[in-house]
Write a protein that holds these residues in place. Structure first.
Motif, PDB file in Angstrom:
ATOM      1  N   VAL A 163      19.771 -16.685 -35.405  1.00  0.00           N
ATOM      2  CA  VAL A 163      21.383 -16.881 -34.494  1.00  0.00           C
ATOM      3  C   VAL A 163      20.801 -18.426 -34.882  1.00  0.00           C
ATOM      4  N   PHE A 186      27.648 -17.797 -25.964  1.00  0.00           N
ATOM      5  CA  PHE A 186      26.798 -16.699 -26.647  1.00  0.00           C
ATOM      6  C   PHE A 186      24.979 -16.753 -26.404  1.00  0.00           C
ATOM      7  N   LEU A 246      21.941 -14.349 -27.493  1.00  0.00           N
ATOM      8  CA  LEU A 246      21.228 -13.141 -28.126  1.00  0.00           C
ATOM      9  C   LEU A 246      20.622 -12.432 -27.543  1.00  0.00           C
ATOM     10  N   TYR A 272      18.161  -7.886 -30.620  1.00  0.00           N
ATOM     11  CA  TYR A 272      18.367  -7.736 -31.647  1.00  0.00           C
ATOM     12  C   TYR A 272      18.258  -6.310 -32.668  1.00  0.00           C
ATOM     13  N   HIS A 323      23.990  -7.459 -33.270  1.00  0.00           N
ATOM     14  CA  HIS A 323      23.452  -7.315 -32.486  1.00  0.00           C
ATOM     15  C   HIS A 323      24.025  -7.646 -30.514  1.00  0.00           C
ATOM     16  N   PHE A 349      25.388  -9.863 -27.520  1.00  0.00           N
ATOM     17  CA  PHE A 349      25.282 -10.854 -26.862  1.00  0.00           C
ATOM     18  C   PHE A 349      25.589 -11.195 -25.822  1.00  0.00           C
ATOM     19  N   TYR A 350      25.012 -11.718 -24.698  1.00  0.00           N
ATOM     20  CA  TYR A 350      25.823 -12.369 -23.519  1.00  0.00           C
ATOM     21  C   TYR A 350      27.001 -13.315 -23.750  1.00  0.00           C
ATOM     22  N   ASP A 351      28.335 -11.970 -23.350  1.00  0.00           N
ATOM     23  CA  ASP A 351      29.164 -13.088 -22.409  1.00  0.00           C
ATOM     24  C   ASP A 351      28.857 -14.598 -21.736  1.00  0.00           C
ATOM     25  N   ARG A 369      28.022  -8.528 -31.623  1.00  0.00           N
ATOM     26  CA  ARG A 369      28.278  -9.880 -32.821  1.00  0.00           C
ATOM     27  C   ARG A 369      27.491  -9.943 -33.939  1.00  0.00           C
TER      28      ARG A 369
END
Length: 243
Positions: A74, A80, A82, A85, A94, A96-98, A112
Motif C-alpha cells: 500500500v 486514505f 489503511l 487488510y 481492504h 481504509f479510513y477516508d 478500496r
C-alpha cells in the motif's frame, strides 16, 4: 462503545490486546496528521488482537497494517489510511479510513484495492459504527430465533430520526450515538440494525435487519413502526421462512 462491546461479545475483555505506543506513532507518521480519536482508542484496546470480535478475513492489527506499508503493498496517501487488510484474494477490498471525511471524533470507512486503482466504496460513516454494528449482528442478531430483512422508505426525510422515537416507545434503547446512516436499537428480546451508505445519494432509503424471539414479536414491532411513523416498511426476507 466499550460498554456495548464488553456486554455483547463473550470473552472480549480477556482476549483483546492493544498495540504498542511505538506502533501508534508509526501509524500517525504514515497518516501525516493526527489519528482520529476513536482510532487511538481502538488501537489501545484491540490494535494487537480483536479477540472474538475479529473479522474472518480482515486483519485490523497495527502490525499487519504497518507490514503492508513497509512491504509497499500500500502506498502512503494523504487522504486514505489503511486500517484493515483483506486476505480474500478473490475480492481483496481492504478497509481504509477516508481522513478527509471526519465525523464525531472518527472518520468514514471505505473499501478500496491496495493500490487505489478504483473509486472508494463507503462502508460506514465511522469505524465505531462499523464495530458496533458487527458486534450486534454477530452476537445478537444471528442468535435470534426469527429474523427478517427489509427496507424503510420515505422521500425527503431523515428516516432514522422518525424511527428512533417509535422504537423507544416500544422499549428499545440505542447503545451508542450514531449518525444519519446507521441506527442500532436493542431490547431484551429483539435487536434492529439499520444502515445506509454515506455519499451514495440514497437519503430516502435505509435497509434493516430485525431479529427477535418469534415472528409475532417482529410483526408487532414493524406494525407499530408503520402505524406511528410515516415510514414505508417493506420486508424482503424472513429467516426461517414463514409458513
Amino acid at each position: 462503545m466499550e460498554d456495548l462491546l464488553l456486554r455483547t461479545v463473550p470473552g472480549l475483555a480477556e482476549q483483546w490486546r492493544g498495540a504498542t505506543p511505538d506502533e501508534v506513532e508509526q501509524l500517525e507518521r504514515i497518516a501525516g496528521r493526527p489519528l482520529p480519536r476513536f482510532y487511538r482508542w481502538f488501537l489501545s484496546r484491540m490494535g494487537q488482537s480483536m479477540g472474538p470480535l475479529a473479522y474472518p478475513s480482515q486483519d485490523f492489527s497495527a502490525r499487519r497494517v504497518l507490514d503492508c506499508y513497509s512491504r509497499k503493498l500500500v502506498a502512503p496517501n494523504p487522504r486514505f489510511l489503511l486500517i484493515g487488510y483483506e486476505s480474500d484474494e478473490m475480492m481483496p477490498l481492504h478497509a481504509f479510513y477516508d481522513l478527509d471525511a471526519p465525523a464525531r471524533g472518527d472518520a468514514t470507512v471505505t473499501a478500496r484495492y491496495a493500490r487505489g486503482e478504483d473509486d472508494p466504496i463507503d462502508r460506514f460513516e465511522t469505524f465505531h459504527e462499523m464495530l458496533s454494528w458487527s458486534s450486534l449482528f454477530r452476537f445478537r442478531f444471528e442468535q435470534m430465533s426469527q429474523q427478517c430483512e427489509g427496507t424503510l422508505y420515505l422521500e425527503d426525510a431523515d428516516l432514522l430520526s422518525l424511527l428512533a422515537p417509535v422504537l423507544s416507545s416500544l422499549g428499545f434503547t440505542q447503545p451508542i450515538t450514531t449518525g444519519r446512516y446507521c441506527g442500532l436499537y436493542e431490547r431484551a428480546d429483539a435487536v434492529m440494525l439499520c444502515g445506509g451508505t454515506p455519499r451514495e445519494n440514497l437519503e430516502n432509503v435505509r435497509t434493516f435487519l430485525l431479529g427477535g424471539s418469534n415472528a409475532g414479536v417482529l410483526r408487532r414491532i414493524l406494525g407499530e413502526v408503520a402505524k406511528q411513523s410515516s415510514l414505508e416498511v417493506e420486508v424482503n426476507t424472513w429467516t426461517p421462512a414463514l409458513r
